[in-house]
Scaffold this motif. Sequence first.
Motif, PDB file in Angstrom:
ATOM      1  N   ILE A 167       0.882  -1.162   0.000  1.00  0.00           N
ATOM      2  CA  ILE A 167       0.000   0.000   0.000  1.00  0.00           C
ATOM      3  C   ILE A 167       0.919   1.212   0.000  1.00  0.00           C
ATOM      4  CG2 ILE A 167      -1.750   1.306   1.231  1.00  0.00           C
ATOM      5  CD1 ILE A 167      -2.640  -1.303   2.542  1.00  0.00           C
ATOM      6  N   LEU A 168       0.808   2.037  -1.025  1.00  0.00           N
ATOM      7  CA  LEU A 168       1.650   3.228  -1.136  1.00  0.00           C
ATOM      8  C   LEU A 168       0.771   4.451  -0.911  1.00  0.00           C
ATOM      9  CD1 LEU A 168       4.514   4.245  -1.742  1.00  0.00           C
ATOM     10  CD2 LEU A 168       3.898   4.330  -4.163  1.00  0.00           C
ATOM     11  N   ALA A 169       1.071   5.220   0.129  1.00  0.00           N
ATOM     12  CA  ALA A 169       0.218   6.346   0.525  1.00  0.00           C
ATOM     13  C   ALA A 169       0.839   7.674   0.110  1.00  0.00           C
ATOM     14  CB  ALA A 169       0.000   6.328   2.037  1.00  0.00           C
ATOM     15  N   GLY A 170       0.104   8.430  -0.702  1.00  0.00           N
ATOM     16  CA  GLY A 170       0.517   9.787  -1.036  1.00  0.00           C
ATOM     17  C   GLY A 170       1.674   9.939  -1.983  1.00  0.00           C
ATOM     18  N   PRO A 171       1.838   9.050  -2.971  1.00  0.00           N
ATOM     19  CA  PRO A 171       2.958   9.230  -3.902  1.00  0.00           C
ATOM     20  C   PRO A 171       2.693  10.378  -4.876  1.00  0.00           C
ATOM     21  CG  PRO A 171       1.583   7.427  -4.650  1.00  0.00           C
ATOM     22  CD  PRO A 171       1.030   7.868  -3.314  1.00  0.00           C
ATOM     23  N   SER A 172       3.772  10.907  -5.438  1.00  0.00           N
ATOM     24  CA  SER A 172       3.643  11.927  -6.475  1.00  0.00           C
ATOM     25  C   SER A 172       3.277  11.254  -7.789  1.00  0.00           C
ATOM     26  CB  SER A 172       4.966  12.683  -6.640  1.00  0.00           C
ATOM     27  OG  SER A 172       5.950  11.818  -7.201  1.00  0.00           O
ATOM     28  N   PRO A 173       2.763  12.000  -8.767  1.00  0.00           N
ATOM     29  CA  PRO A 173       2.460  11.398 -10.074  1.00  0.00           C
ATOM     30  C   PRO A 173       3.673  10.717 -10.694  1.00  0.00           C
ATOM     31  CG  PRO A 173       1.436  13.548  -9.903  1.00  0.00           C
ATOM     32  CD  PRO A 173       2.304  13.404  -8.690  1.00  0.00           C
ATOM     33  N   GLU A 174       4.862  11.302 -10.511  1.00  0.00           N
ATOM     34  CA  GLU A 174       6.077  10.697 -11.059  1.00  0.00           C
ATOM     35  C   GLU A 174       6.377   9.369 -10.375  1.00  0.00           C
ATOM     36  OE1 GLU A 174       8.970  10.059 -13.627  1.00  0.00           O
ATOM     37  OE2 GLU A 174       7.627  11.801 -13.704  1.00  0.00           O
ATOM     38  N   GLU A 175       6.153   9.314  -9.064  1.00  0.00           N
ATOM     39  CA  GLU A 175       6.386   8.065  -8.327  1.00  0.00           C
ATOM     40  C   GLU A 175       5.394   6.988  -8.741  1.00  0.00           C
ATOM     41  OE1 GLU A 175       8.341   9.791  -4.192  1.00  0.00           O
ATOM     42  OE2 GLU A 175       6.180   9.899  -4.496  1.00  0.00           O
ATOM     43  N   VAL A 176       4.169   7.380  -9.087  1.00  0.00           N
ATOM     44  CA  VAL A 176       3.180   6.419  -9.568  1.00  0.00           C
ATOM     45  C   VAL A 176       3.647   5.805 -10.890  1.00  0.00           C
ATOM     46  CG1 VAL A 176       0.819   6.102 -10.384  1.00  0.00           C
ATOM     47  CG2 VAL A 176       1.257   7.522  -8.379  1.00  0.00           C
ATOM     48  N   LYS A 177       4.217   6.625 -11.773  1.00  0.00           N
ATOM     49  CA  LYS A 177       4.735   6.115 -13.047  1.00  0.00           C
ATOM     50  C   LYS A 177       5.860   5.114 -12.820  1.00  0.00           C
ATOM     51  CE  LYS A 177       3.695  10.310 -15.700  1.00  0.00           C
ATOM     52  NZ  LYS A 177       4.297  11.458 -16.449  1.00  0.00           N
ATOM     53  N   SER A 230      -4.840  -0.520  -8.530  1.00  0.00           N
ATOM     54  CA  SER A 230      -6.046   0.051  -7.939  1.00  0.00           C
ATOM     55  C   SER A 230      -5.676   1.251  -7.078  1.00  0.00           C
ATOM     56  CB  SER A 230      -6.757  -0.991  -7.082  1.00  0.00           C
ATOM     57  OG  SER A 230      -7.185  -2.082  -7.885  1.00  0.00           O
ATOM     58  N   PHE A 231      -6.611   2.182  -6.909  1.00  0.00           N
ATOM     59  CA  PHE A 231      -6.331   3.346  -6.079  1.00  0.00           C
ATOM     60  C   PHE A 231      -7.587   3.820  -5.371  1.00  0.00           C
ATOM     61  CE2 PHE A 231      -7.534   5.169 -10.186  1.00  0.00           C
ATOM     62  CZ  PHE A 231      -8.379   6.206  -9.828  1.00  0.00           C
ATOM     63  N   ILE A 232      -7.368   4.495  -4.251  1.00  0.00           N
ATOM     64  CA  ILE A 232      -8.445   5.141  -3.496  1.00  0.00           C
ATOM     65  C   ILE A 232      -8.039   6.592  -3.300  1.00  0.00           C
ATOM     66  CG2 ILE A 232      -9.715   5.225  -1.324  1.00  0.00           C
ATOM     67  CD1 ILE A 232      -9.113   2.244  -0.980  1.00  0.00           C
ATOM     68  N   ASP A 233      -8.889   7.504  -3.740  1.00  0.00           N
ATOM     69  CA  ASP A 233      -8.545   8.911  -3.645  1.00  0.00           C
ATOM     70  C   ASP A 233      -9.821   9.732  -3.499  1.00  0.00           C
ATOM     71  OD1 ASP A 233      -6.843  11.045  -3.541  1.00  0.00           O
ATOM     72  OD2 ASP A 233      -6.483  11.187  -5.697  1.00  0.00           O
ATOM     73  N   VAL A 234      -9.661  10.982  -3.093  1.00  0.00           N
ATOM     74  CA  VAL A 234     -10.793  11.899  -3.049  1.00  0.00           C
ATOM     75  C   VAL A 234     -10.896  12.598  -4.404  1.00  0.00           C
ATOM     76  CG1 VAL A 234     -10.539  12.276  -0.575  1.00  0.00           C
ATOM     77  CG2 VAL A 234      -9.420  13.822  -2.179  1.00  0.00           C
ATOM     78  N   ASP A 235     -12.028  13.212  -4.649  1.00  0.00           N
ATOM     79  CA  ASP A 235     -12.235  13.934  -5.897  1.00  0.00           C
ATOM     80  C   ASP A 235     -11.651  15.339  -5.747  1.00  0.00           C
ATOM     81  OD1 ASP A 235     -13.038  15.048  -8.257  1.00  0.00           O
ATOM     82  OD2 ASP A 235     -15.191  14.795  -7.917  1.00  0.00           O
ATOM     83  N   ASN A 236     -10.339  15.448  -5.947  1.00  0.00           N
ATOM     84  CA  ASN A 236      -9.669  16.729  -5.753  1.00  0.00           C
ATOM     85  C   ASN A 236     -10.197  17.804  -6.700  1.00  0.00           C
ATOM     86  OD1 ASN A 236      -7.426  16.313  -3.695  1.00  0.00           O
ATOM     87  ND2 ASN A 236      -7.065  14.599  -5.061  1.00  0.00           N
ATOM     88  N   ASP A 285       3.135  16.179  -4.059  1.00  0.00           N
ATOM     89  CA  ASP A 285       2.504  14.865  -4.088  1.00  0.00           C
ATOM     90  C   ASP A 285       1.295  14.916  -5.008  1.00  0.00           C
ATOM     91  OD1 ASP A 285       0.566  16.199  -2.697  1.00  0.00           O
ATOM     92  OD2 ASP A 285       0.585  14.900  -0.947  1.00  0.00           O
ATOM     93  N   SER A 286       0.606  13.795  -5.149  1.00  0.00           N
ATOM     94  CA  SER A 286      -0.507  13.699  -6.080  1.00  0.00           C
ATOM     95  C   SER A 286      -1.608  14.702  -5.751  1.00  0.00           C
ATOM     96  CB  SER A 286      -1.078  12.275  -6.062  1.00  0.00           C
ATOM     97  OG  SER A 286      -2.138  12.147  -6.969  1.00  0.00           O
ATOM     98  N   HIS A 287      -1.931  14.853  -4.469  1.00  0.00           N
ATOM     99  CA  HIS A 287      -2.975  15.800  -4.079  1.00  0.00           C
ATOM    100  C   HIS A 287      -2.592  17.230  -4.422  1.00  0.00           C
ATOM    101  CE1 HIS A 287      -5.271  13.177  -0.911  1.00  0.00           C
ATOM    102  NE2 HIS A 287      -5.416  12.757  -2.152  1.00  0.00           N
ATOM    103  N   ALA A 288      -1.336  17.588  -4.165  1.00  0.00           N
ATOM    104  CA  ALA A 288      -0.881  18.938  -4.447  1.00  0.00           C
ATOM    105  C   ALA A 288      -0.985  19.252  -5.931  1.00  0.00           C
ATOM    106  CB  ALA A 288       0.555  19.125  -3.958  1.00  0.00           C
ATOM    107  N   VAL A 289      -0.573  18.308  -6.759  1.00  0.00           N
ATOM    108  CA  VAL A 289      -0.622  18.506  -8.214  1.00  0.00           C
ATOM    109  C   VAL A 289      -2.065  18.635  -8.689  1.00  0.00           C
ATOM    110  CG1 VAL A 289      -0.157  17.418 -10.450  1.00  0.00           C
ATOM    111  CG2 VAL A 289       1.572  17.351  -8.640  1.00  0.00           C
ATOM    112  N   GLN A 290      -2.937  17.731  -8.211  1.00  0.00           N
ATOM    113  CA  GLN A 290      -4.328  17.750  -8.654  1.00  0.00           C
ATOM    114  C   GLN A 290      -5.064  19.013  -8.197  1.00  0.00           C
ATOM    115  OE1 GLN A 290      -6.632  14.026  -8.167  1.00  0.00           O
ATOM    116  NE2 GLN A 290      -4.717  13.072  -7.580  1.00  0.00           N
TER     117      GLN A 290
END
Length: 212
Positions: A63-73, A97-103, A131-136
Amino acid sequence: ALLIPYSEESVATSRYFRDIISSVCMEAGAHDYKVIVSLLSRDKSLENQINEIRLGGMAGGLILAGPSPEEVKILSKTLDGFPTMLLSAVSNDAPISFIDVDNRGGMFQAIEHLTKLGHRRIAYVTPVETDSHAVQRLAAYQEAMEAHGMANQIQVCEVPIKPEDESPFMALLENQPSAVIAFDDFRALQVQGFLIRRGFRIPEDISLIGFD
């Protein structure tokens, strides 16, 4: 294995991540699983650290929590079918699979709410970390401002978790915003404290929203 690509300071000051760690461990324990919690080092490559866990037999899933978009790639190229779940991030790779809020939706709601109150100068406070939330959320803020005809009023202010002085907040006042949206409640409280010390009333002088 629960992996968090943040510094110890970031995790220690974030109730968000503390709640994630607690919830994952409680749910895993209910199913007789053990959880390895690890803060990923920024000094080592993400690929090498994941391979140490994956190939070393330390865990049967990640389970990877809060990765950046680059880290997801990077992650999508490393897993090779290994069971993985992303938290607080979006994956465009079908096997992950992922779980996220609708940023994006949340930011549009915030801008819509403030425009209905008559605000046109809406600033956004974002973290330095990308991180992913910051970018979105940053992209959604810019998109929402443009959609409401306020592209020329876009103002983004970067605020670290522990600013050394008040200069980031002073920069926030340069364009005299009538409303501020903060990336999270922690920064919203920082902004609130700064504004009150400067004699502003909330929301009479400046409206404030925390996205969290």
